[in-house]
Write a protein that holds these residues in place. Structure first.
Motif, PDB file in Angstrom:
ATOM      1  N   UNK A 133      31.750  36.642  45.649  1.00  0.00           N
ATOM      2  CA  UNK A 133      31.389  36.271  44.271  1.00  0.00           C
ATOM      3  C   UNK A 133      31.253  37.471  43.331  1.00  0.00           C
ATOM      4  N   UNK A 134      30.964  38.650  43.870  1.00  0.00           N
ATOM      5  CA  UNK A 134      30.767  39.790  42.973  1.00  0.00           C
ATOM      6  C   UNK A 134      32.068  40.437  42.517  1.00  0.00           C
ATOM      7  N   UNK A 135      33.134  40.228  43.227  1.00  0.00           N
ATOM      8  CA  UNK A 135      34.358  40.922  42.821  1.00  0.00           C
ATOM      9  C   UNK A 135      35.545  39.991  42.605  1.00  0.00           C
ATOM     10  N   UNK A 136      35.493  38.774  43.120  1.00  0.00           N
ATOM     11  CA  UNK A 136      36.666  37.930  42.991  1.00  0.00           C
ATOM     12  C   UNK A 136      36.757  37.243  41.623  1.00  0.00           C
ATOM     13  N   UNK A 137      37.987  37.043  41.182  1.00  0.00           N
ATOM     14  CA  UNK A 137      38.275  36.190  40.032  1.00  0.00           C
ATOM     15  C   UNK A 137      39.144  35.087  40.585  1.00  0.00           C
TER      16      UNK A 137
END
Ligand code: 6R9
Length: 654
Positions: free
Chosen positions: A303-307
């Motif tokens: 959740x912190x890096x994915x788009x």
């Protein structure tokens, strides 16, 4: 050859396609994967404990007492547990300090028309909408029909319903007034939420007139709440209220009440092959548990890096589970795109991937085959190095389309997860895990941890590896449909009567020699040629593996000699020319790939194929063409002109 299951009178599905390509997970992804192979063993050892752990990813105001109560075919999950879906999807992220994190990057179809909603923005918007629904008299248990374009107010409206415990019924914005009216009636909805229109292929496309027509005959509807999106003129009816008048002035505060785990969350209508659409009912705790778990596991969401971008319309279950509930429960950052892939140009999707640095992409085989048809040079113009996992859903993905997707979109580096599930299953059931599975192009591979799917013969006996037959699910799963709205008997008859004690989704499948699962299309479409059951999917995949073919649909037509004969409709790739010998070429190609039994009797080159509005090929209409009948019910067809284009090709079919 595939061994025949012992004692089986009728032929199992012939197992024709051989596929030797394998794609191992990238080492880096595997090393950091959210879910490892241990999950399978854990879930097998104690299935309920596995789902309890998954449910613990959510915030419950009251923990459940009993994990599963199973009175076949009626399941209840997490009994006694209480939670609020909207709180889980929105508020808790804000409370845990993630309020400034983007929930949705919204991209309108007109270029430059964008909106960004953080979790804090979403919380304010959902609270205002919830207060507006309360003012309009909506209470827990009431039904709300939602008929909207792909704009942020759509998930906001769904979450406002969920927050209150009102049951939403989203009706896809392409449906007619008759379809909308029958869905409003069946659920007895008191409120309709809509918009003046949305953008579609470069133009505003009106929605409100359709709602006016439907609501004119729905006395139970008290209000119509209308979002202004396109600014088109709308006729003002007595029931109409504008979203900007009613929602905007509401308080941004609303305290979410807990709901029972088994309180209804939504109804979503799925059109059966014939007859009245079925209102699939999903409930609260189990549905959110499995959508959140699978979104995390199958896409390896960080959740912190994915788009993350799922290109489906929210009006279909894929949008419900994987644009709204799963991703938001996981605190993901998602892209929502309003329009079509070719507006204003055929590179729009890849431009969006490049612009937002999308890492996880979830789309459908129909889109992938369209991109193949448009040509490799289009995606090649964009920087898509951000991508790391690609997903597919909606139809069997032909191995060639899978390999194209992996190479031309995924830079030959991203795993492709072919996810099998249905409106009824609520969430993904069969899929590779991107950090675990050595995937085979075209195979959905294995049931996810906690899911017991199998392939059986027509007596309900499990087929051995190498055999084909009917897909079934043996044990209840958290996000399963609870019933068909208002019709328990139809629920029993449709899903639980074909095989004793097993859920029957209506799909054919095979187990290959390694025991991996291949989905072979709807059993209604299976062809019986000289005593062999042959899957449409396998013949279509053989056709698509020819370099000149982009898409194919095959059907069985009555034949005096073979019972049924295979008739194929093919669309050629952008650069391929239709030549006199193409039919011979393709027939020989299929014979070589699958064996002479699968050789089509006829091949017709067509410009388009008939598809449902969610992009699935409607073979039923092609069967009418192949058998020279007048064409049946076309109301669910996305483009009504397609059948004329195909019929024009008919003389050559003789
Ligand atoms: C999610 C969705 C369900 C039907 C299903 C099957 C087909 C979906 C598939 C697939 C092969 C896949 N289907 N995913 N077939 N491989 N990965 O599409 O729901 O609209 O209810 O359709 O779609 O035939 O039974 P829904």
């Amino acid at each position: 050859m595939a061994p025949e299951p012992a004692g089986n009178e009728t032929q199992a599905l012939s197992n024709l396609l051989k596929e030797n390509r394998r794609f191992a997970p990238p080492a880096e992804l595997a090393a950091a994967a959210n879910v490892t192979s241990a999950a399978y063993a854990e879930a097998t050892a104690d299935r309920l404990a596995f789902w309890e752990q998954a449910a613990d990813r959510l915030t419950w105001t009251k923990r459940w007492d009993t994990t599963l109560e199973w009175n076949p075919p009626f399941a209840k999950w997490f009994i006694g547990g209480e939670l609020n879906v909207a709180y889980n999807c929105v508020d808790r992220h804000v409370e845990e300090g993630r309020g400034e994190k983007v929930a949705y990057h919204w991209e309108g179809e007109p270029e430059g028309d964008t909106r960004t909603l953080t979790y804090a923005d979403l919380q304010r918007e959902v609270n205002k909408a919830t207060n507006a629904l309360l003012e309009l008299g909506v209470r827990k248990g009431d039904r709300v029909a939602i008929y909207m374009p792909m704009i942020p107010e759509l998930p906001i409206a769904m979450l406002a319903c969920a927050r209150l415990g009102a049951i939403h019924s989203v009706v896809f914005g392409g449906f007619s007034a008759t379809a909308l009216k029958s869905r409003i009636d069946d659920a007895d909805a008191k409120l309709v939420i809509t918009a003046d229109g949305g953008y579609r292929r470069g133009k505003p496309s009106a929605l409100k007139p359709t709602v006016d027509e439907a609501v004119a005959e729905c006395p139970q509807v008290e209000h119509v709440l209308v979002v202004r999106r396109t600014g088109q003129d709308v006729a003002a009816g007595d029931k109409d209220v504008w979203w900007h008048d009613v929602v905007e002035r509401q308080s941004e505060e609303h305290t979410a009440e807990p709901h029972d785990a088994e309180d209804p969350l939504y109804i979503l209508y799925t059109s059966g092959t014939t007859g009245k659409p079925k209102g699939i009912l999903h409930t609260t705790g189990g549905y959110l548990t499995q959508t959140a778990y699978t979104h995390n596991a199958v896409f390896d969401l960080k959740p912190d890096s994915d788009i993350y971008w799922c290109t489906a319309d929210i009006g279909w279950v894929t949008g419900h589970s994987y644009i709204v509930y799963g991703p938001l429960a996981n605190g993901a950052t998602s892209v929502i795109y309003e329009g079509t892939p070719d507006t204003p140009h055929r590179g729009r999707f890849w431009e969006i991937v490049q612009k937002y640095q999308v890492t996880l992409l979830y789309t459908a085989p129909t889109a992938i085959r369209t991109f193949m048809k448009w040509g490799d040079d289009i995606p090649a113009k964009y920087d898509m190095s951000s991508l790391r996992v690609l997903g597919s859903v909606g139809e069997p993905i032909n191995p060639e389309a899978y390999v194209w997707y992996r190479e031309h979109i995924g830079g030959d580096r991203c795993p492709v997860v072919d996810t099998w599930w249905q409106t009824e299953t609520g969430a993904i059931m069969i899929s590779p895990l991107p950090g675990v599975t050595s995937a085979k192009p075209g195979a959905a591979m294995r049931p996810l941890p906690g899911i017991s799917a199998d392939v059986v013969d027509d007596q309900g006996n499990s087929v051995p590896n190498g055999g084909g037959g009917f897909l079934v699910v043996r044990e209840p799963w958290p996000s399963m449909l609870r019933t068909i709205w208002g019709d328990d008997q139809r629920y029993i008859d449709t899903y639980w009567s074909r095989f004793d004690g097993m859920y029957f989704p209506g799909d054919g499948a095979k187990k290959d020699d390694d025991g991996d699962l291949w989905l072979l299309g709807r059993v209604d479409d299976v062809m019986l040629v000289s005593g062999h059951n042959i899957s449409t999917t396998e013949v279509e995949s053989a056709l698509v593996s020819h370099p000149k073919v982009a898409e194919a649909a095959v059907v069985g037509a009555t034949d005096p000699v073979t019972g049924q004969a295979i008739v194929s409709f093919v669309i050629l790739r952008g650069s391929a020319e239709e030549s006199d010998d193409i039919a011979t070429d393709l027939r020989n190609h299929v014979a070589k790939t699958l064996g002479p039994i699968a050789k089509p009797r006829q091949i017709l080159v067509v410009p388009e194929l008939p598809k449902t509005r969610s992009g699935k090929i409607m073979r039923r209409l092609l069967r009418d063409v192949a058998e020279n009948r007048s064409i049946g019910d076309v109301t669910t067809l996305a483009d009504s002109t397609v059948m004329n284009l195909i019929s024009e090709k008919l003389p050559s079919a003789k």
